[in-house]
Design a protein around this motif. Structure first.
Motif, mmCIF file in Angstrom:
data_model
loop_
_atom_site.group_PDB
_atom_site.id
_atom_site.type_symbol
_atom_site.label_atom_id
_atom_site.label_comp_id
_atom_site.label_asym_id
_atom_site.label_seq_id
_atom_site.Cartn_x
_atom_site.Cartn_y
_atom_site.Cartn_z
ATOM 1 N N GLY A 73 30.707 -4.739 -20.943
ATOM 2 C CA GLY A 73 31.682 -3.732 -20.532
ATOM 3 C C GLY A 73 32.834 -4.341 -19.749
ATOM 4 N N LEU A 74 32.490 -5.196 -18.778
ATOM 5 C CA LEU A 74 33.534 -5.859 -17.987
ATOM 6 C C LEU A 74 34.400 -6.764 -18.852
ATOM 7 C CD1 LEU A 74 31.478 -6.812 -14.780
ATOM 8 C CD2 LEU A 74 33.298 -5.111 -14.933
ATOM 9 N N LEU A 75 33.765 -7.473 -19.779
ATOM 10 C CA LEU A 75 34.501 -8.381 -20.653
ATOM 11 C C LEU A 75 35.500 -7.620 -21.519
ATOM 12 C CD1 LEU A 75 34.645 -11.375 -21.501
ATOM 13 C CD2 LEU A 75 33.012 -10.844 -23.303
ATOM 14 N N LEU A 76 35.076 -6.468 -22.047
ATOM 15 C CA LEU A 76 35.954 -5.683 -22.903
ATOM 16 C C LEU A 76 37.126 -5.090 -22.120
ATOM 17 C CD1 LEU A 76 33.245 -3.878 -25.064
ATOM 18 C CD2 LEU A 76 34.952 -5.494 -25.914
ATOM 19 N N VAL A 77 36.820 -4.508 -20.951
ATOM 20 C CA VAL A 77 37.877 -3.837 -20.176
ATOM 21 C C VAL A 77 38.864 -4.847 -19.591
ATOM 22 C CG1 VAL A 77 38.341 -2.463 -18.120
ATOM 23 C CG2 VAL A 77 36.507 -1.801 -19.662
ATOM 24 N N THR A 78 38.344 -5.875 -18.911
ATOM 25 C CA THR A 78 39.255 -6.855 -18.324
ATOM 26 C C THR A 78 39.985 -7.645 -19.408
ATOM 27 O OG1 THR A 78 37.425 -8.459 -18.115
ATOM 28 C CG2 THR A 78 37.938 -7.104 -16.193
ATOM 29 N N GLY A 79 39.302 -7.911 -20.526
ATOM 30 C CA GLY A 79 39.962 -8.596 -21.633
ATOM 31 C C GLY A 79 41.115 -7.768 -22.183
ATOM 32 N N ALA A 80 40.909 -6.451 -22.304
ATOM 33 C CA ALA A 80 41.978 -5.574 -22.782
ATOM 34 C C ALA A 80 43.166 -5.580 -21.827
ATOM 35 C CB ALA A 80 41.443 -4.152 -22.950
ATOM 36 N N LEU A 81 42.885 -5.562 -20.533
ATOM 37 C CA LEU A 81 43.965 -5.532 -19.544
ATOM 38 C C LEU A 81 44.739 -6.849 -19.516
ATOM 39 C CD1 LEU A 81 42.123 -3.644 -16.659
ATOM 40 C CD2 LEU A 81 43.830 -2.735 -18.235
ATOM 41 N N VAL A 82 44.009 -7.952 -19.591
ATOM 42 C CA VAL A 82 44.678 -9.253 -19.629
ATOM 43 C C VAL A 82 45.532 -9.367 -20.895
ATOM 44 C CG1 VAL A 82 44.310 -11.741 -19.830
ATOM 45 C CG2 VAL A 82 42.979 -10.420 -18.188
ATOM 46 N N TYR A 83 44.996 -8.920 -22.020
ATOM 47 C CA TYR A 83 45.728 -8.962 -23.285
ATOM 48 C C TYR A 83 46.965 -8.072 -23.214
ATOM 49 C CZ TYR A 83 46.345 -9.042 -28.373
ATOM 50 O OH TYR A 83 46.839 -9.213 -29.637
ATOM 51 N N GLY A 97 53.760 -8.117 -31.535
ATOM 52 C CA GLY A 97 54.341 -6.888 -32.048
ATOM 53 C C GLY A 97 53.631 -5.650 -31.543
ATOM 54 N N ALA A 98 54.131 -4.491 -32.001
ATOM 55 C CA ALA A 98 53.579 -3.211 -31.558
ATOM 56 C C ALA A 98 52.123 -3.030 -31.994
ATOM 57 C CB ALA A 98 54.435 -2.070 -32.108
ATOM 58 N N SER A 99 51.750 -3.682 -33.087
ATOM 59 C CA SER A 99 50.372 -3.531 -33.575
ATOM 60 C C SER A 99 49.349 -4.076 -32.577
ATOM 61 C CB SER A 99 50.219 -4.251 -34.922
ATOM 62 O OG SER A 99 50.498 -5.639 -34.785
ATOM 63 N N ALA A 100 49.793 -4.966 -31.682
ATOM 64 C CA ALA A 100 48.875 -5.530 -30.690
ATOM 65 C C ALA A 100 48.344 -4.459 -29.752
ATOM 66 C CB ALA A 100 49.579 -6.627 -29.892
ATOM 67 N N TRP A 101 49.108 -3.372 -29.594
ATOM 68 C CA TRP A 101 48.649 -2.308 -28.699
ATOM 69 C C TRP A 101 47.393 -1.616 -29.219
ATOM 70 C CZ3 TRP A 101 50.177 -1.669 -23.876
ATOM 71 C CH2 TRP A 101 51.387 -2.251 -23.492
ATOM 72 N N TRP A 102 47.205 -1.623 -30.523
ATOM 73 C CA TRP A 102 45.980 -1.024 -31.066
ATOM 74 C C TRP A 102 44.749 -1.813 -30.632
ATOM 75 C CZ3 TRP A 102 46.031 3.718 -32.636
ATOM 76 C CH2 TRP A 102 47.195 4.253 -33.191
ATOM 77 N N TRP A 103 44.914 -3.126 -30.495
ATOM 78 C CA TRP A 103 43.803 -3.939 -30.006
ATOM 79 C C TRP A 103 43.489 -3.580 -28.551
ATOM 80 C CZ3 TRP A 103 40.565 -6.690 -32.800
ATOM 81 C CH2 TRP A 103 40.978 -7.119 -34.066
ATOM 82 N N VAL A 104 44.520 -3.364 -27.746
ATOM 83 C CA VAL A 104 44.314 -2.979 -26.351
ATOM 84 C C VAL A 104 43.557 -1.664 -26.270
ATOM 85 C CG1 VAL A 104 45.454 -2.323 -24.197
ATOM 86 C CG2 VAL A 104 46.350 -4.230 -25.551
ATOM 87 N N VAL A 105 44.016 -0.679 -27.022
ATOM 88 C CA VAL A 105 43.363 0.636 -27.011
ATOM 89 C C VAL A 105 41.923 0.522 -27.503
ATOM 90 C CG1 VAL A 105 43.393 2.953 -28.018
ATOM 91 C CG2 VAL A 105 45.541 1.875 -27.295
ATOM 92 N N GLY A 106 41.722 -0.247 -28.575
ATOM 93 C CA GLY A 106 40.372 -0.405 -29.109
ATOM 94 C C GLY A 106 39.426 -1.070 -28.126
ATOM 95 N N LEU A 107 39.903 -2.121 -27.456
ATOM 96 C CA LEU A 107 39.063 -2.812 -26.474
ATOM 97 C C LEU A 107 38.739 -1.908 -25.286
ATOM 98 C CD1 LEU A 107 40.754 -6.345 -26.474
ATOM 99 C CD2 LEU A 107 38.457 -5.794 -27.298
ATOM 100 N N LEU A 108 39.729 -1.147 -24.822
ATOM 101 C CA LEU A 108 39.487 -0.243 -23.697
ATOM 102 C C LEU A 108 38.476 0.837 -24.060
ATOM 103 C CD1 LEU A 108 43.063 0.252 -22.158
ATOM 104 C CD2 LEU A 108 41.091 -0.866 -21.093
ATOM 105 N N LEU A 109 38.632 1.441 -25.227
ATOM 106 C CA LEU A 109 37.685 2.479 -25.647
ATOM 107 C C LEU A 109 36.282 1.904 -25.822
ATOM 108 C CD1 LEU A 109 39.835 4.479 -28.236
ATOM 109 C CD2 LEU A 109 39.216 5.144 -25.894
#
Length: 498
Positions: free
Chosen positions: A222-232, A242-254
């Protein structure tokens, strides 16, 4: 037969604190040196490793991720097997990583060593647990820990200032020899490991404990996914994605949120959980952890925007236009205000109600950053605002681990104190990511193509102010007698929650 004042002091809670605080101030002084020493050397490290300036961000990201993963595990092991043992192991691992940095000649070896150096993050929570358990035996564990925590933070911030000032001077004195310069913090950590081994007494762990491996594995993911999303998220603009990178952020956070939900359900079924969710639900605990998250927003997330605002050309109609030396002086004033806040907390904690101190300190953070909204054009205004917020932040940095330890049952003081560091780090990471996006959104919209807009800085200050005021409100839900010694708590047991 009457006893002398010295004998009475040695037998008192204050004597217990004095016996440990000297060793732990040295430990925190070393921790501060580690946090302040390397920053002035980053440009020289970049040149020696043959990397780009932006690659330095990966050092922080790697250490952040490792720290978030190991902190709760080491703290729980301290509760199980003795806080001194784990403190010594963490110091030895930090020393080994510090020596590795001296001889690391490539980006990847330096990155791994830098991440492993992050074991120092568990030092303060384990020290708080040691002091609390020592004082608990004489029913003064809470008040003893509060006074000691303030002094430990003074040592930490003083070490950061010493490290930042010493690094450049040592580098110049060695004729620009980076290898010799990097030996200084490695020697300091090695010596502090000896101090812990020889000078620090052990706590008394509860027998029959077990390590909830499954719970820690789920928590780590859980920590790896959330902090990884924030760092990314923070690096999207820096890497030109590009804008598509934001989908990775949202996916990792969820995914991280889903894993944390699974973690809570799993822990509620365990007899000896990794983190006792029932304890976290207590009215004297959850506001403390929430406050740690909120204070992390300004304490850890706002320093980058502060530095860039101070360096922004004032011809744009905002910014201070300071050079690197003057900007470092501004940061120095802020660090000194943190020390002042920690000292005030240590001095007033004996008589003032702990809950009130936390509320006032949080409000000061909110007030300091609110003042930025109308007053930010003059240097004296920025310094005044920072000093007010810094005094509140310094008191909170000292108070929160002690408050969490006081609210935790016996055998969970280490993990409770460590969680304040974890939530503070996540808050800082979240803020750093959001602030980076907010400031980048305004870049190029002004006369300078690199400066962020004033609206972006206003948003940063407003978020920091809101975090401080929200923390103050949440702390009103803490019972009036929380964080008091056993004697005081029993005497006021009929008090109501405001």
């Amino acid at each position: 037969m009457s006893t002398s004042p010295t004998e009475r002091l040695r037998g008192s809670a204050l004597g217990i604190t004095a016996g440990l605080i000297g060793w732990f101030i040295l430990v925190e002084l070393t921790s501060g040196i580690l946090q302040g020493y390397y920053v002035p050397l980053f440009s020289d490290i970049v040149r020696q490793l043959g990397i780009h300036d932006s690659d330095v961000n990966w050092f922080e990201a790697a250490q952040l991720l490792l720290s978030a993963l190991v902190l709760p595990v080491l703290a729980k092991l301290g509760d199980m097997y003795g806080h001194k043992k784990i403190l010594l192991i963490a110091a030895i691992l930090t020393a080994g990583a510090s020596w590795w940095l001296v001889f690391a000649g490539t980006f990847w070896t330096f990155l791994i060593a830098w991440a492993l150096q992050g074991f120092y993050v568990v030092w303060l929570p384990l020290e708080i647990a040691l002091i609390f358990e020592r004082g608990r035996r004489q029913n003064h564990g809470v008040s003893t820990t509060r006074r000691a925590a303030g002094l430990l933070v003074v040592g930490l911030e003083a070490g950061a200032i010493v490290g930042a000032l010493a690094a450049g001077r040592i580098f110049a004195a060695t004729g620009g020899d980076l290898t010799v310069t990097l030996m200084v913090p490695a020697i300091a950590v090695t010596l502090i490991a000896l101090v812990i081994w020889l000078g620090v007494p052990e706590s008394e762990p509860l027998p029959g404990r077990r390590l909830d491996t499954g719970g820690f594995v789920i928590l780590a993911w859980g920590l790896l996914l959330v902090t990884g999303a924030l760092v990314y998220m923070r690096m999207i603009g820096e890497l030109g994605l590009g804008a598509s990178a934001w989908w990775w952020v949202v996916g990792l956070l969820l995914a991280g949120v889903a894993v944390f939900w699974w973690f809570v359900r799993y822990e509620l079924r365990q007899d000896d959980p990794a983190i006792d969710i029932r304890v976290l639900r207590r009215p004297e605990m959850w506001p403390v952890q929430a406050t740690a998250f909120l204070v992390g927003i300004s304490l850890l997330g706002a320093q980058g925007p502060l530095s860039t605002y101070a360096g922004t050309d004032s011809s744009l109609g905002y910014g201070l236009g300071l050079d690197a030396t003057s900007r470092s002086n501004v940061i120095g004033v802020y660090l000194v205000s943190l020390i002042v806040g920690a000292v005030i907390f240590a001095v007033t904690s004996r008589r003032a109600i702990p809950r009130v101190i936390l509320i006032v300190a949080s409000a000061l953070v909110g007030i300091g950053y609110t003042l930025f909204l109308p007053f930010h054009l003059e240097l004296w205004q920025v310094l005044l605002n920072l000093s007010i917020a810094g005094i509140g932040s310094g008191a909170l940095v000292a108070a929160l681990p002690a408050a969490a330890a006081a609210a935790a049952p016996r055998g969970q003081t280490g993990i409770a104190s460590a969680l304040t560091n974890t939530t503070k780090t996540i808050g800082g990471t979240f803020a750093s990511a959001v602030f980076g996006v907010v400031l980048a959104a305004g870049a190029g919209a002004v006369a300078s193509q690199t400066a962020a807009s004033l609206g972006g800085y206003m948003a940063v200050w407003a978020i920091c102010a809101g975090g401080g005021f929200l923390a103050a409100v949440l702390l009103f839900f803490v019972p009036k007698v929380a964080f008091a010694d056993a004697e005081g708590a029993e005497a006021a047991a009929e008090s109501q929650i405001v």
